[in-house]
Write a protein that holds these residues in place. Structure first.
Motif, PDB file in Angstrom:
ATOM      1  N   ALA A   1      54.330 -54.648  -9.923  1.00 24.45           N
ATOM      2  CA  ALA A   1      55.130 -53.720  -9.128  1.00 24.45           C
ATOM      3  C   ALA A   1      55.611 -54.309  -7.807  1.00 24.45           C
ATOM      4  CB  ALA A   1      54.332 -52.447  -8.859  1.00 24.45           C
TER       5      ALA A   1
ATOM      6  N   LYS B   1      51.700 -53.503 -15.465  1.00 26.08           N
ATOM      7  CA  LYS B   1      53.048 -53.797 -14.993  1.00 26.08           C
ATOM      8  C   LYS B   1      53.031 -54.253 -13.534  1.00 26.08           C
ATOM      9  CE  LYS B   1      55.216 -50.352 -18.038  1.00 26.08           C
ATOM     10  NZ  LYS B   1      56.018 -49.103 -18.061  1.00 26.08           N
TER      11      LYS B   1
ATOM     12  N   GLY C   1      53.020 -48.830  -2.381  1.00 29.08           N
ATOM     13  CA  GLY C   1      52.579 -50.137  -2.841  1.00 29.08           C
ATOM     14  C   GLY C   1      52.756 -51.236  -1.812  1.00 29.08           C
TER      15      GLY C   1
ATOM     16  N   ARG D   1      55.812 -45.422  -3.515  1.00 28.20           N
ATOM     17  CA  ARG D   1      54.474 -45.114  -4.010  1.00 28.20           C
ATOM     18  C   ARG D   1      53.401 -45.778  -3.153  1.00 28.20           C
ATOM     19  NH1 ARG D   1      54.850 -45.988 -10.480  1.00 28.20           N
ATOM     20  NH2 ARG D   1      52.597 -45.640 -10.273  1.00 28.20           N
TER      21      ARG D   1
ATOM     22  N   ASP E   1      50.970 -51.298 -11.670  1.00 28.22           N
ATOM     23  CA  ASP E   1      50.865 -49.995 -12.322  1.00 28.22           C
ATOM     24  C   ASP E   1      50.353 -50.291 -13.732  1.00 28.22           C
ATOM     25  OD1 ASP E   1      51.106 -47.548 -13.512  1.00 28.22           O
ATOM     26  OD2 ASP E   1      53.213 -47.247 -12.982  1.00 28.22           O
TER      27      ASP E   1
ATOM     28  N   SER F   1      47.982 -45.035  -2.143  1.00 32.59           N
ATOM     29  CA  SER F   1      48.876 -45.526  -3.174  1.00 32.59           C
ATOM     30  C   SER F   1      48.182 -45.423  -4.520  1.00 32.59           C
ATOM     31  CB  SER F   1      49.269 -46.983  -2.903  1.00 32.59           C
ATOM     32  OG  SER F   1      50.046 -47.501  -3.959  1.00 32.59           O
ATOM     33  N   ASP F   2      48.952 -45.115  -5.543  1.00 32.58           N
ATOM     34  CA  ASP F   2      48.384 -45.076  -6.892  1.00 32.58           C
ATOM     35  C   ASP F   2      48.514 -46.420  -7.587  1.00 32.58           C
ATOM     36  OD1 ASP F   2      51.143 -44.951  -7.087  1.00 32.58           O
ATOM     37  OD2 ASP F   2      51.124 -43.687  -8.880  1.00 32.58           O
ATOM     38  N   LEU F   3      49.008 -47.427  -6.870  1.00 31.35           N
ATOM     39  CA  LEU F   3      49.121 -48.772  -7.418  1.00 31.35           C
ATOM     40  C   LEU F   3      47.886 -49.588  -7.034  1.00 31.35           C
ATOM     41  CD1 LEU F   3      52.858 -49.493  -6.560  1.00 31.35           C
ATOM     42  CD2 LEU F   3      51.936 -48.669  -8.730  1.00 31.35           C
ATOM     43  N   GLU F   4      47.461 -50.438  -7.923  1.00 31.22           N
ATOM     44  CA  GLU F   4      46.311 -51.307  -7.670  1.00 31.22           C
ATOM     45  C   GLU F   4      46.805 -52.630  -7.108  1.00 31.22           C
ATOM     46  OE1 GLU F   4      42.796 -53.749 -10.064  1.00 31.22           O
ATOM     47  OE2 GLU F   4      44.319 -52.612 -11.169  1.00 31.22           O
TER      48      GLU F   4
ATOM     49  N   SER G   1      50.897 -55.827  -6.443  1.00 35.93           N
ATOM     50  CA  SER G   1      50.497 -54.469  -6.804  1.00 35.93           C
ATOM     51  C   SER G   1      50.853 -54.240  -8.265  1.00 35.93           C
ATOM     52  CB  SER G   1      51.197 -53.436  -5.905  1.00 35.93           C
ATOM     53  OG  SER G   1      52.608 -53.554  -6.011  1.00 35.93           O
TER      54      SER G   1
ATOM     55  N   PHE H   1      59.211 -49.052  -8.727  1.00 37.05           N
ATOM     56  CA  PHE H   1      57.905 -48.647  -8.204  1.00 37.05           C
ATOM     57  C   PHE H   1      57.927 -48.352  -6.708  1.00 37.05           C
ATOM     58  CE2 PHE H   1      57.275 -51.421 -11.872  1.00 37.05           C
ATOM     59  CZ  PHE H   1      56.502 -50.593 -12.680  1.00 37.05           C
TER      60      PHE H   1
END
Length: 266
Positions: free
Chosen positions: A181, A179, A209, A207, A176, A127-130, A174, A204
């Motif tokens: 998500a 932001k 998340g 992705r 972005d 995932s590109d979400l933290e 999570s 979101f």
């Protein structure tokens, strides 16, 4: 069956912890927990969602009696609540239970599937979400996302926000960038953990998340010393497979048992 019994009790413990936090944070919100026999009735005339209007632990100390079932229905009816869920775990039923429920004015509705897993490391998540654990400074964002996803009224969001700081809860989101998500909580009940309130903002989705938030909570449960983790979602039925089913199963959960939901008859 011991693990399943703990799942039901831990779900109640989680609800009670949230209730204590919410009633302290939002004292004007009408949300009651009342015991009728062995059943714990959660009731809120202010928020019609069945997440607030439901009955747990029915049959936990003995066969549900007709009088108890009638008193439960009268309790909700007196508050003007026409729809609530009465949870019935499969091992708490006898051959007479369904007949008594029907006599008392209930009908069977779509059930909730309980899932279980160990605290083994979750699968690798892309995932590109933290994902990170949050505190009360992000509770409003948490409640806005989760409340909308679960169909709560906007006025109930402060009540949901209180769960972020409730005893034995850990809340995750999570992100972005800055932001918000997605959301999720884990309730730690000694050696058992319960995952709940998993949701992703529509902007979101797709992705990874939500899976990443599940994985973070699995690790949190392991770090807290838990041995078993439970979560649940609606029963998959033809034409409505429940998308969260797949998210749950791909992180290592397996079906534990289907818990029936009974509602007042029309």
């Amino acid at each position: 069956m011991h693990n399943a019994l703990r799942s039901e009790l831990s779900e109640l413990n989680a609800l009670e912890s949230w209730h204590r936090a919410a009633t302290a944070a939002v004292p004007g919100f009408d949300w009651q927990l009342k015991r009728i026999g062995d059943a714990v009735c959660s009731l809120s005339p202010t928020e019609p969602s069945i997440l607030f209007n439901r009955v747990l632990e029915l049959g936990s100390t003995g066969e549900p009696e007709l009088d108890q079932l009638i008193r439960i229905r009268e309790f909700y009816s007196a508050a003007g609540i026409e729809r609530f869920f009465l949870h019935v775990a499969p091992w708490r039923k006898s051959e007479d239970t369904e007949e008594r429920l029907t006599q008392a004015g209930y009908e069977k509705y779509r059930g909730w599937m309980k899932f279980k897993r160990s605290t083994d490391e979750p699968p690798v998540v892309r995932s590109d979400l933290e994902v990170r654990r949050i505190t009360m400074d992000r509770a409003t964002d948490f409640a806005a996302i989760a409340g909308a996803a679960f169909g709560l009224q906007a006025s109930t969001q402060p009540v949901l926000a209180a769960i972020v700081g409730a005893t034995d809860y850990q809340a995750f989101m999570s992100f972005d960038g800055l932001k918000a998500a997605g959301t999720g909580v884990v309730f730690i009940d000694y050696d058992v953990a319960v995952l709940d309130w998993g949701a992703t903002h529509p902007d979101f989705r797709r992705r990874g998340g939500q899976t990443a938030v599940v994985a973070a909570r699995i690790r949190a449960a392991k770090e807290a010393g838990c041995e078993r983790i439970y979560t649940m979602t609606g029963e998959a039925v033809p034409g409505d497979p429940q998308h969260s089913y797949g998210n749950i199963q791909k992180t290592g959960f397996s079906e534990a048992y289907l818990r029936e939901n009974w509602i007042p008859s029309a």
